[in-house]
Design an enzyme around this catalytic site. Structure first.
Site, PDB file in Angstrom:
ATOM      1  N   TYR A  33      41.370  47.500  24.882  1.00 27.44           N
ATOM      2  CA  TYR A  33      42.228  46.309  24.717  1.00 27.44           C
ATOM      3  C   TYR A  33      41.661  45.356  23.653  1.00 27.44           C
ATOM      4  CZ  TYR A  33      44.287  41.796  26.168  1.00 27.44           C
ATOM      5  OH  TYR A  33      44.891  40.561  26.209  1.00 27.44           O
ATOM      6  N   ASP A  55      34.829  55.988  20.835  1.00 25.87           N
ATOM      7  CA  ASP A  55      35.360  55.732  22.179  1.00 25.87           C
ATOM      8  C   ASP A  55      35.601  57.083  22.839  1.00 25.87           C
ATOM      9  OD1 ASP A  55      37.229  54.987  24.366  1.00 25.87           O
ATOM     10  OD2 ASP A  55      37.349  53.057  23.343  1.00 25.87           O
ATOM     11  N   LEU A  90      37.694  57.391  25.303  1.00 22.74           N
ATOM     12  CA  LEU A  90      39.078  57.276  25.803  1.00 22.74           C
ATOM     13  C   LEU A  90      39.151  57.325  27.325  1.00 22.74           C
ATOM     14  CD1 LEU A  90      40.879  59.563  23.157  1.00 22.74           C
ATOM     15  CD2 LEU A  90      40.589  57.076  23.086  1.00 22.74           C
ATOM     16  N   ASP A 118      31.282  60.050  24.051  1.00 21.64           N
ATOM     17  CA  ASP A 118      30.703  59.259  25.139  1.00 21.64           C
ATOM     18  C   ASP A 118      29.387  58.670  24.623  1.00 21.64           C
ATOM     19  OD1 ASP A 118      29.426  58.288  27.378  1.00 21.64           O
ATOM     20  OD2 ASP A 118      29.874  60.039  28.630  1.00 21.64           O
ATOM     21  N   SER A 161      30.257  38.299  28.986  1.00 22.49           N
ATOM     22  CA  SER A 161      31.350  37.759  29.796  1.00 22.49           C
ATOM     23  C   SER A 161      30.921  36.470  30.474  1.00 22.49           C
ATOM     24  CB  SER A 161      31.707  38.800  30.864  1.00 22.49           C
ATOM     25  OG  SER A 161      32.528  38.227  31.845  1.00 22.49           O
ATOM     26  N   TYR A 188      29.028  44.831  37.952  1.00 21.79           N
ATOM     27  CA  TYR A 188      29.552  44.700  36.585  1.00 21.79           C
ATOM     28  C   TYR A 188      28.873  43.529  35.875  1.00 21.79           C
ATOM     29  CZ  TYR A 188      32.602  42.963  32.914  1.00 21.79           C
ATOM     30  OH  TYR A 188      33.070  42.463  31.715  1.00 21.79           O
ATOM     31  N   LYS A 229      26.167  43.152  32.407  1.00 24.13           N
ATOM     32  CA  LYS A 229      26.271  42.248  31.252  1.00 24.13           C
ATOM     33  C   LYS A 229      24.976  41.437  31.114  1.00 24.13           C
ATOM     34  CE  LYS A 229      30.303  43.436  29.893  1.00 24.13           C
ATOM     35  NZ  LYS A 229      30.371  44.318  28.729  1.00 24.13           N
ATOM     36  N   PHE A 281      35.789  34.384  27.972  1.00 26.98           N
ATOM     37  CA  PHE A 281      36.402  33.853  29.186  1.00 26.98           C
ATOM     38  C   PHE A 281      37.550  34.805  29.563  1.00 26.98           C
ATOM     39  CE2 PHE A 281      33.954  30.208  30.592  1.00 26.98           C
ATOM     40  CZ  PHE A 281      32.919  30.352  29.687  1.00 26.98           C
ATOM     41  N   LEU A 316      45.327  38.861  36.473  1.00 27.04           N
ATOM     42  CA  LEU A 316      46.546  38.073  36.655  1.00 27.04           C
ATOM     43  C   LEU A 316      47.665  38.426  35.663  1.00 27.04           C
ATOM     44  CD1 LEU A 316      47.966  35.737  38.126  1.00 27.04           C
ATOM     45  CD2 LEU A 316      46.926  34.184  36.465  1.00 27.04           C
ATOM     46  N   GLY A 358      34.993  36.900  46.306  1.00 22.04           N
ATOM     47  CA  GLY A 358      34.236  36.804  45.052  1.00 22.04           C
ATOM     48  C   GLY A 358      34.834  35.851  44.033  1.00 22.04           C
TER      49      GLY A 358
HETATM   50  P1  NAD Z   1      38.804  48.354  27.814  1.00 23.12           P
HETATM   51  O1  NAD Z   1      38.500  49.153  29.016  1.00 23.12           O
HETATM   52  O2  NAD Z   1      40.221  48.224  27.380  1.00 23.12           O
HETATM   53  O3  NAD Z   1      37.939  48.863  26.583  1.00 23.12           O
HETATM   54  C1  NAD Z   1      36.655  49.437  26.739  1.00 23.12           C
HETATM   55  C2  NAD Z   1      36.659  50.761  26.006  1.00 23.12           C
HETATM   56  O4  NAD Z   1      35.366  51.358  26.142  1.00 23.12           O
HETATM   57  C3  NAD Z   1      37.686  51.759  26.554  1.00 23.12           C
HETATM   58  O5  NAD Z   1      38.507  52.206  25.503  1.00 23.12           O
HETATM   59  C4  NAD Z   1      36.830  52.885  27.141  1.00 23.12           C
HETATM   60  O6  NAD Z   1      37.457  54.147  26.985  1.00 23.12           O
HETATM   61  C5  NAD Z   1      35.564  52.764  26.336  1.00 23.12           C
HETATM   62  N1  NAD Z   1      34.352  53.275  27.003  1.00 23.12           N
HETATM   63  C6  NAD Z   1      33.837  52.932  28.205  1.00 23.12           C
HETATM   64  N2  NAD Z   1      32.688  53.599  28.429  1.00 23.12           N
HETATM   65  C7  NAD Z   1      32.462  54.379  27.333  1.00 23.12           C
HETATM   66  C8  NAD Z   1      31.445  55.294  26.958  1.00 23.12           C
HETATM   67  N3  NAD Z   1      30.410  55.583  27.747  1.00 23.12           N
HETATM   68  N4  NAD Z   1      31.536  55.896  25.751  1.00 23.12           N
HETATM   69  C9  NAD Z   1      32.579  55.645  24.922  1.00 23.12           C
HETATM   70  N5  NAD Z   1      33.574  54.797  25.219  1.00 23.12           N
HETATM   71  C10 NAD Z   1      33.515  54.167  26.421  1.00 23.12           C
HETATM   72  O7  NAD Z   1      38.174  46.878  28.068  1.00 23.12           O
HETATM   73  P2  NAD Z   1      38.373  45.538  27.249  1.00 23.12           P
HETATM   74  O8  NAD Z   1      39.144  44.590  28.102  1.00 23.12           O
HETATM   75  O9  NAD Z   1      38.820  45.822  25.872  1.00 23.12           O
HETATM   76  O10 NAD Z   1      36.880  45.014  27.244  1.00 23.12           O
HETATM   77  C11 NAD Z   1      35.987  45.279  26.170  1.00 23.12           C
HETATM   78  C12 NAD Z   1      34.623  44.722  26.522  1.00 23.12           C
HETATM   79  O11 NAD Z   1      34.742  43.316  26.785  1.00 23.12           O
HETATM   80  C13 NAD Z   1      34.005  45.355  27.760  1.00 23.12           C
HETATM   81  O12 NAD Z   1      32.618  45.503  27.541  1.00 23.12           O
HETATM   82  C14 NAD Z   1      34.272  44.322  28.837  1.00 23.12           C
HETATM   83  O13 NAD Z   1      33.323  44.380  29.861  1.00 23.12           O
HETATM   84  C15 NAD Z   1      34.162  43.020  28.055  1.00 23.12           C
HETATM   85  N6  NAD Z   1      34.905  41.907  28.661  1.00 23.12           N
HETATM   86  C16 NAD Z   1      36.225  42.063  28.950  1.00 23.12           C
HETATM   87  C17 NAD Z   1      36.914  41.010  29.577  1.00 23.12           C
HETATM   88  C18 NAD Z   1      38.367  41.166  29.939  1.00 23.12           C
HETATM   89  O14 NAD Z   1      38.860  40.371  30.754  1.00 23.12           O
HETATM   90  N7  NAD Z   1      39.100  42.110  29.377  1.00 23.12           N
HETATM   91  C19 NAD Z   1      36.247  39.815  29.882  1.00 23.12           C
HETATM   92  C20 NAD Z   1      34.899  39.694  29.541  1.00 23.12           C
HETATM   93  C21 NAD Z   1      34.230  40.746  28.933  1.00 23.12           C
HETATM   94  N1  UFG Z   2      44.896  36.086  40.598  1.00 18.24           N
HETATM   95  C1  UFG Z   2      45.939  36.004  41.504  1.00 18.24           C
HETATM   96  N2  UFG Z   2      46.661  37.148  41.738  1.00 18.24           N
HETATM   97  C2  UFG Z   2      46.402  38.337  41.111  1.00 18.24           C
HETATM   98  C3  UFG Z   2      45.331  38.388  40.191  1.00 18.24           C
HETATM   99  C4  UFG Z   2      44.597  37.243  39.963  1.00 18.24           C
HETATM  100  O1  UFG Z   2      46.202  34.956  42.088  1.00 18.24           O
HETATM  101  O2  UFG Z   2      47.086  39.340  41.401  1.00 18.24           O
HETATM  102  C5  UFG Z   2      44.122  34.850  40.301  1.00 18.24           C
HETATM  103  C6  UFG Z   2      42.650  34.959  40.654  1.00 18.24           C
HETATM  104  O3  UFG Z   2      42.438  34.613  41.998  1.00 18.24           O
HETATM  105  C7  UFG Z   2      42.021  33.973  39.646  1.00 18.24           C
HETATM  106  C8  UFG Z   2      42.947  34.074  38.428  1.00 18.24           C
HETATM  107  O4  UFG Z   2      44.166  34.636  38.912  1.00 18.24           O
HETATM  108  O5  UFG Z   2      42.107  32.659  40.139  1.00 18.24           O
HETATM  109  C9  UFG Z   2      42.391  34.983  37.329  1.00 18.24           C
HETATM  110  O6  UFG Z   2      42.062  36.258  37.890  1.00 18.24           O
HETATM  111  P1  UFG Z   2      41.738  37.536  36.973  1.00 18.24           P
HETATM  112  O7  UFG Z   2      41.525  38.684  37.910  1.00 18.24           O
HETATM  113  O8  UFG Z   2      42.794  37.691  35.930  1.00 18.24           O
HETATM  114  O9  UFG Z   2      40.413  37.120  36.214  1.00 18.24           O
HETATM  115  P2  UFG Z   2      38.980  36.676  36.776  1.00 18.24           P
HETATM  116  O10 UFG Z   2      38.733  35.282  36.285  1.00 18.24           O
HETATM  117  O11 UFG Z   2      38.849  36.933  38.216  1.00 18.24           O
HETATM  118  O12 UFG Z   2      38.010  37.698  36.021  1.00 18.24           O
HETATM  119  C10 UFG Z   2      38.138  38.009  34.626  1.00 18.24           C
HETATM  120  C11 UFG Z   2      37.660  39.438  34.386  1.00 18.24           C
HETATM  121  C12 UFG Z   2      36.183  39.537  34.639  1.00 18.24           C
HETATM  122  C13 UFG Z   2      35.458  38.533  33.815  1.00 18.24           C
HETATM  123  C14 UFG Z   2      35.993  37.148  34.087  1.00 18.24           C
HETATM  124  C15 UFG Z   2      35.338  36.135  33.175  1.00 18.24           C
HETATM  125  O13 UFG Z   2      38.357  40.337  35.224  1.00 18.24           O
HETATM  126  O14 UFG Z   2      35.727  40.803  34.261  1.00 18.24           O
HETATM  127  O15 UFG Z   2      37.407  37.115  33.857  1.00 18.24           O
HETATM  128  O16 UFG Z   2      35.448  36.556  31.857  1.00 18.24           O
HETATM  129  F1  UFG Z   2      34.157  38.555  34.129  1.00 18.24           F
END
Ligand code: NAD
Ligand code: UFG
Length: 340
Positions: free
Chosen positions: A14, A34, A36, A61, A127, A151, A155, A180, A202, A296
Site C-alpha cells: 500500500y 517484494d 507479494l 523474500d 510507526s 508487531y 518496529k 501515524f 477503520l 489494546g
Molecule cells: P503492506 O502489507 O501493504 O506492504 C508491505 C509489503 O511488504 C507487502 O507488499 C508484502 O508483500 C511485503 N513483504 C512483507 N514481508 C516480506 C518479505 N519477507 N520479503 C519481501 N516482501 C515482504 O503494508 P503497508 O501498509 O504498505 O505498510 C508498509 C510499512 O509501513 C510496513 O512496514 C508497516 O509496518 C509500516 N506501517 C504501516 C502503517 C499502516 O497503517 N499501513 C502504519 C505504520 C507503519
Molecule cells: N475502529 C473502529 N471500528 C473498526 C476499526 C477501527 O471503531 O472497525 C476505530 C479504532 O477503535 C480506533 C480507530 O478506529 O479508534 C483507528 O483504528 P485503526 O485500526 O484504523 O488504526 P489504529 O490506530 O488502531 O492502528 C493503526 C495501524 C497500526 C499502527 C497505528 C499507528 O493499524 O499498525 O495505526 O500508526 F501502529
C-alpha cells in the site's frame, strides 16, 4: 538525489506503491523487492500507467539473503527505503515468532547487503505504535517508547538495530519515519489499499460498508475521554506520506547518523468524524453501531509535526475530505481490489 537508484523493499504494498510513484515522478530509478505475500504484481503495471515508467521488480523474500545479495550485486544502489514487513497488530499477538522472524530478519539482511555493497542510506517504515499509550499529545519524537504487541516490538527493535548500525558505520545515515494512520489512495484511482479478508483498520472497513460488502461499521467504544467518546487518531493521506519519503532521501544526502521523525498531520479526528467525512465524500450514509472497546486500543494519538517541518521541510497538504474522497474513488473503480 534524483537520477539515482533506490531499492524499495515492500514496494508492491500500500504505502510502497504510492512511494514508487512519487520516486519515479521525481526522476529516481526504482528497484522494487517484494515477495507479494500481501500484495499483487498488477501493482507494477498500475504504477507504469500513472508514471509512464515501471520499477524493476524482483519477487524475493527478504529473509532469503542470497537472493537479496544477487540484487545488490547486479545494480548500483544509492539508497534503500524499507517498507517490507508484516503489519497486522492482532495477528502479531497470535503469531509472534512469524512477526519477529520476518520483520527482524528482513531488516538485518537488508543492512548486511547494504554494508557489503557500500550502500549508506536507509529510510525505515516505523510507526506511531512505538509510543504505546502516550502520556501527552501531540506526541513528540522524544516521548517514551513502549509497545503493547509483537508487531510494535518489531518496529522498536528494528529502530534499535538500524541506529546501532549507524553507530558502527560512520558513513551511514538513517531516517526512521514514524507513520501515524495512513489512509486514502492516489487520485487516479489506480493504486490504493487492498487488504486481504475482512479489514481491521477503520478506513478500509468503511469503504467496504459504503460498497455494500459489509453491513455496518462497528465503532469500538464511545466512552473514551475524547470530545465525542470515540477514539481519536492522526489520519494522513498516503500520498502526503509517500512525498515525505522523498524529502527524507534528500535529507539523508547531506547527513550522517540516525534520526527519527513523525509523519502525521498534527490533527486528530474521532471515529465519528471520519464516518461523517466519508459519508459526505461518497454521498451515502455509513451505517454504524457502537460496540465495546477493542482490546489494546488507546483513546487519543496525534503527532507533533515540528521536527518533520524543520528537518525534512515537509508537511501534510491534503485534508480529511481528500483522504475520504480518494479512498472512495479507489473503492468504486476497484470493487475487488487488484483482482478484476
Ligand atoms: P503492506 O502489507 O501493504 O506492504 C508491505 C509489503 O511488504 C507487502 O507488499 C508484502 O508483500 C511485503 N513483504 C512483507 N514481508 C516480506 C518479505 N519477507 N520479503 C519481501 N516482501 C515482504 O503494508 P503497508 O501498509 O504498505 O505498510 C508498509 C510499512 O509501513 C510496513 O512496514 C508497516 O509496518 C509500516 N506501517 C504501516 C502503517 C499502516 O497503517 N499501513 C502504519 C505504520 C507503519
Ligand atoms: N475502529 C473502529 N471500528 C473498526 C476499526 C477501527 O471503531 O472497525 C476505530 C479504532 O477503535 C480506533 C480507530 O478506529 O479508534 C483507528 O483504528 P485503526 O485500526 O484504523 O488504526 P489504529 O490506530 O488502531 O492502528 C493503526 C495501524 C497500526 C499502527 C497505528 C499507528 O493499524 O499498525 O495505526 O500508526 F501502529
Amino acid at each position: 538525489m534524483s537520477g539515482k537508484t533506490v531499492l524499495v523493499s515492500g514496494g508492491a504494498g500500500y504505502i510502497g506503491s504510492h512511494t514508487c510513484v512519487e520516486l519515479l515522478n521525481a526522476g529516481y530509478e526504482v528497484i522494487c523487492v517484494d515477495d507479494l505475500r500481501n500484495s499483487k504484481e498488477q501493482v507494477m503495471e498500475r504504477i507504469e500507467r500513472i508514471t509512464g515508467k515501471q520499477p524493476i521488480f524482483f519477487r524475493i523474500d527478504l529473509c532469503n539473503y542470497d537472493a537479496l545479495d544477487r540484487v545488490f550485486h547486479s545494480y548500483k544502489i544509492d539508497a534503500v527505503i524499507h517498507f517490507a514487513g508484516l503489519k497486522a497488530v492482532g495477528e502479531s499477538v497470535e503469531k509472534p515468532l512469524e512477526y519477529y522472524s520476518n520483520n527482524l530478519n528482513a531488516t538485518i539482511n537488508l543492512l548486511r547487503c547494504m554494508e557489503l555493497y557500500g550502500v549508506n542510506k536507509i529510510v525505515f517504515s516505523s510507526s506511531a505504535t512505538v509510543y504505546g499509550n502516550p502520556k501527552t499529545v501531540p506526541i513528540t519524537e522524544d516521548a517514551d517508547r513502549w509497545c503493547t504487541n509483537p508487531y510494535g516490538w518489531t518496529k522498536y527493535m528494528s529502530e534499535q538495530i538500524i541506529s546501532d548500525w549507524c553507530v558502527a558505520n560512520k558513513d551511514a545515515s538513517a531516517m526512521l519515519l514514524r507513520y501515524f494512520n495512513p489512509i486514502g489512495a492516489h487520485k487516479s484511482g489506480l493504486i490504493g489499499e487492498d487488504p486481504n479478508g475482512i479489514p481491521n483498520n477503520l478506513l478500509p472497513y468503511i469503504c467496504q460498508v459504503s460498497a455494500g460488502k459489509l453491513e455496518y461499521l462497528r465503532v469500538y467504544g464511545d466512552d473514551y475521554d475524547t470530545p465525542d467518546g470515540t477514539g481519536v487518531r492522526d489520519y494522513i493521506h498516503v500520498v502526503d506520506l509517500a512525498r515525505g519519503h522523498i524529502n527524507a532521501l534528500k535529507y539523508l544526502d547531506g547527513a550522517s547518523g540516525c534520526e527519527c521523525v513523525n509523519l502525521g498531520t498534527g490533527v486528530g479526528y474521532s471515529v465519528l468524524e471520519v464516518v461523517k467525512a466519508y459519508s459526505e465524500a461518497c454521498g451515502k450514509e455509513i451505517p454504524y453501531k457502537i460496540v465495546g472497546r477493542r482490546a489494546g486500543d488507546i483513546a487519543t494519538c496525534y503527532a507533533a509535526t515540528d521536527k518533520a517541518r524543520e528537518l525534512l521541510n515537509w508537511q501534510a497538504e491534503l485534508n480529511l475530505h481528500d483522504m475520504c474522497a480518494s479512498a472512495y474513488n479507489w473503492q468504486c473503480k476497484n470493487p475487488n481490489g487488484y483482482e478484476q
